[in-house]
Scaffold this active site. Structure first.
Site, PDB file in Angstrom:
ATOM      1  N   TYR A 147       0.862  -1.189   0.000  1.00  0.00           N
ATOM      2  CA  TYR A 147       0.000   0.000   0.000  1.00  0.00           C
ATOM      3  C   TYR A 147       0.892   1.230   0.000  1.00  0.00           C
ATOM      4  O   TYR A 147       1.845   1.315   0.782  1.00  0.00           O
ATOM      5  CB  TYR A 147      -0.882   0.005   1.247  1.00  0.00           C
ATOM      6  CG  TYR A 147      -1.787   1.222   1.373  1.00  0.00           C
ATOM      7  CD1 TYR A 147      -2.804   1.454   0.447  1.00  0.00           C
ATOM      8  CD2 TYR A 147      -1.630   2.127   2.419  1.00  0.00           C
ATOM      9  CE1 TYR A 147      -3.640   2.560   0.573  1.00  0.00           C
ATOM     10  CE2 TYR A 147      -2.467   3.237   2.549  1.00  0.00           C
ATOM     11  CZ  TYR A 147      -3.472   3.451   1.620  1.00  0.00           C
ATOM     12  OH  TYR A 147      -4.299   4.542   1.750  1.00  0.00           O
ATOM     13  N   ASP A 240       9.225   3.086  -0.218  1.00  0.00           N
ATOM     14  CA  ASP A 240       8.165   3.662   0.605  1.00  0.00           C
ATOM     15  C   ASP A 240       8.428   3.245   2.049  1.00  0.00           C
ATOM     16  O   ASP A 240       8.062   2.159   2.478  1.00  0.00           O
ATOM     17  CB  ASP A 240       6.803   3.166   0.116  1.00  0.00           C
ATOM     18  CG  ASP A 240       5.660   3.753   0.937  1.00  0.00           C
ATOM     19  OD1 ASP A 240       5.941   4.378   1.990  1.00  0.00           O
ATOM     20  OD2 ASP A 240       4.493   3.576   0.537  1.00  0.00           O
ATOM     21  N   LYS A 268       4.130   8.800   9.092  1.00  0.00           N
ATOM     22  CA  LYS A 268       3.944   8.121  10.373  1.00  0.00           C
ATOM     23  C   LYS A 268       4.922   8.579  11.468  1.00  0.00           C
ATOM     24  O   LYS A 268       4.712   9.629  12.049  1.00  0.00           O
ATOM     25  CB  LYS A 268       3.911   6.617  10.142  1.00  0.00           C
ATOM     26  CG  LYS A 268       2.710   6.279   9.209  1.00  0.00           C
ATOM     27  CD  LYS A 268       2.283   4.862   9.096  1.00  0.00           C
ATOM     28  CE  LYS A 268       0.939   4.810   8.352  1.00  0.00           C
ATOM     29  NZ  LYS A 268       0.888   3.991   7.173  1.00  0.00           N
TER      30      LYS A 268
HETATM   31  C1  LIG Z   1       0.223   4.481   5.823  1.00  0.00           C
HETATM   32  C2  LIG Z   1       1.004   4.281   4.574  1.00  0.00           C
HETATM   33  C3  LIG Z   1       0.954   5.194   3.509  1.00  0.00           C
HETATM   34  C4  LIG Z   1      -0.031   6.320   3.465  1.00  0.00           C
HETATM   35  O1  LIG Z   1       0.157   7.252   4.466  1.00  0.00           O
HETATM   36  P1  LIG Z   1      -1.081   8.196   4.894  1.00  0.00           P
HETATM   37  O2  LIG Z   1      -0.466   9.160   5.839  1.00  0.00           O
HETATM   38  O3  LIG Z   1      -2.105   7.285   5.489  1.00  0.00           O
HETATM   39  O4  LIG Z   1      -1.584   8.833   3.643  1.00  0.00           O
HETATM   40  C5  LIG Z   1       1.821   5.014   2.450  1.00  0.00           C
HETATM   41  N1  LIG Z   1       2.677   3.989   2.427  1.00  0.00           N
HETATM   42  C6  LIG Z   1       2.741   3.078   3.406  1.00  0.00           C
HETATM   43  C7  LIG Z   1       3.745   1.976   3.341  1.00  0.00           C
HETATM   44  C8  LIG Z   1       1.886   3.185   4.505  1.00  0.00           C
HETATM   45  O5  LIG Z   1       1.905   2.236   5.453  1.00  0.00           O
END
Ligand SMILES: *Cc1c(COP(=O)(O)O)cnc(C)c1O
Length: 429
Positions: A147, A240, A268
């Site tokens: 994701y 990511d 995060k």
């Molecule tokens: C949570 C997440 C996102 C998206 O971040 P948001 O702040 O929710 O938009 C993107 N990449 C990864 C790997 C994530 O876990």
């Protein structure tokens, strides 16, 4: 409203559902996959949350990753309060942004310049824009079950939220956009190589440890192989690290696995519980971003001073000892859950990277999304409910990680393991 006949949480739920889709601000918070209803949380304290009926839970969601220091850590609260007195947003540069950017540049050797945004979604979609600008190519390669936020081109086979709701993809994504996204299985380097050699790719984007199909670490050689493939084909390697950055190590998965990204996405943990994202890389790439270059990307609240203050206070807690502690706690939980499942005679597999872990109800190693989906979801749902009644809040999906924080001490871990023994015994019975 007839609150006299309903408890506080049920009343809140009815009001929420009347004015917000599913009563939630993010679909992963709904409990559809596990049955029952999500608690309404009114407070967090260290490793615990408290709901509107006054029930206390050990929290293994930790806001889905940001709260590496636990809830309301005094140093983080004090930093936010200090900044709050000085105002909440300026719409002009503030020194806090430079400080946090310097922390990131210091922690990630592959990052020379950073742009702050307000979410991980913005970080990945902006990084792709840079990759497309620098390569002059449109296609991107992603991995099923990873994701990367909810931007249109990244919603193909996008892991937990989508998988939990059994949506193949999202409605409303233009076919023309989806055509430029190619997806192969996680850990399948050969399939990735075939695609990258066949089609000019702007970017290969990957979670260096997958956290959105449950915890799926990279096979040995997978990340190194993607690095070599990007070099060979001229694609930009986007790691990511929205979950892994400052969680697996200060320098994220790049430090842990000695791999280098072209562009790194963060979120995060770097916001300490306030809304933040960031993307960065070599000066050569980041100088394409406006106002230095032609890639436009902006944000009213980007680099928000409250978020920067919370992020800086959180990162200040993350020394070597903190990562050792998180790893120790993770190992204790991994071991406790694995033994509990074995003792109950329930086929299960615990997969972990540092303070991220998942108990999969399957007996074979989970290396990709198909493996994750072969887990026994009915058992997971029973387990989830069993943990909730025993005072442990898990993410309401088999396809998510449990997150630990520095506030989860040995006693709390043991409390979780003891709850798991009870919940697993029910499943076995
Ligand atoms: C949570 C997440 C996102 C998206 O971040 P948001 O702040 O929710 O938009 C993107 N990449 C990864 C790997 C994530 O876990």
């Amino acid at each position: 409203m007839a609150t006299g006949t309903l408890n506080a949480v049920a009343a809140l739920r009815a009001r929420a559902a009347a004015v917000m889709p599913g009563g939630v601000s993010s679909p992963v918070r709904a409990f559809r996959a596990v049955g029952g209803e999500a608690p309404f949380i009114v407070a967090g304290e260290g490793p615990r949350v408290i709901d509107a009926d006054g029930r206390r839970y050990v929290d293994l969601v930790c806001s889905w990753g940001p709260l590496i220091a636990g809830h309301a850590h005094p140093a983080v609260v004090a930093a936010i309060a200090r900044q709050l007195q000085r105002g909440t947003s300026y719409g002009m540069p503030s020194p806090l942004e430079t400080e946090l950017a310097e922390e990131i540049v210091d922690a990630f050797p592959s990052v020379e310049m950073v742009r702050f945004v307000s979410s991980g979604t913005e970080a990945t979609m902006s990084a792709l824009r840079v990759a497309r600008a620098v390569t002059g190519r449109d296609a991107i390669l992603k991995f099923a079950g990873c994701y990367h936020g909810h931007a249109d081109p990244l919603l193909a086979k996008a892991g937990s939220g989508v998988a939990t709701l059994s949506l193949p993809d999202s409605a409303g994504v233009p076919a023309a956009v989806a055509r430029d996204t190619v997806t192969v299985a996680y850990n399948d380097l050969e399939a990735a190589a075939r695609v990258a050699r066949e089609r000019p790719l702007a970017a290969i984007i990957v979670e260096p440890v997958a956290g959105n199909m449950g915890c799926v670490p990279p096979d040995r050689g997978f990340l190194e192989g993607l690095r070599a493939l990007a070099d060979e084909t001229g694609a930009i390697l986007v790691l990511d690290e929205v979950i892994t950055g400052f969680r697996l190590a200060r320098g994220g998965a790049q430090e842990r696995f000695a791999v280098r990204a072209d562009l790194t996405c963060l979120g995060k943990v770097i916001g300490g519980g306030l809304p933040v994202g960031a993307y960065g890389g070599a000066r050569r790439l980041m100088k394409l971003v406006a106002p230095l270059g032609p890639v436009y990307q902006a944000g009213t609240l980007s680099g928000n001073p409250l978020a920067m203050a919370a992020g800086l206070a959180t990162l200040a807690l993350l020394d070597r000892a903190a990562y050792e502690r998180l790893d120790f706690l993770g190992a204790r939980l991994e071991d406790g859950l694995a033994r509990a499942a074995a003792d109950a005679g329930v086929p299960a597999r615990v997969q972990r990277a540092g303070s991220l872990l998942t108990l999969f109800f399957t007996d074979r190693p989970v290396r990709n999304e198909d493996h994750a989906r072969s887990s026994d979801l009915a058992r997971f749902a029973t387990f989830h409910r069993g943990m909730l009644v025993r005072g442990v809040l898990l993410p309401p999906s088999q396809f998510e990680c449990l997150f630990l924080s520095l506030a989860h001490d040995e006693a709390v871990i043991d409390e979780v393991v003891s709850a798991a023994r009870g919940a697993l015994a029910e499943i076995a019975a």
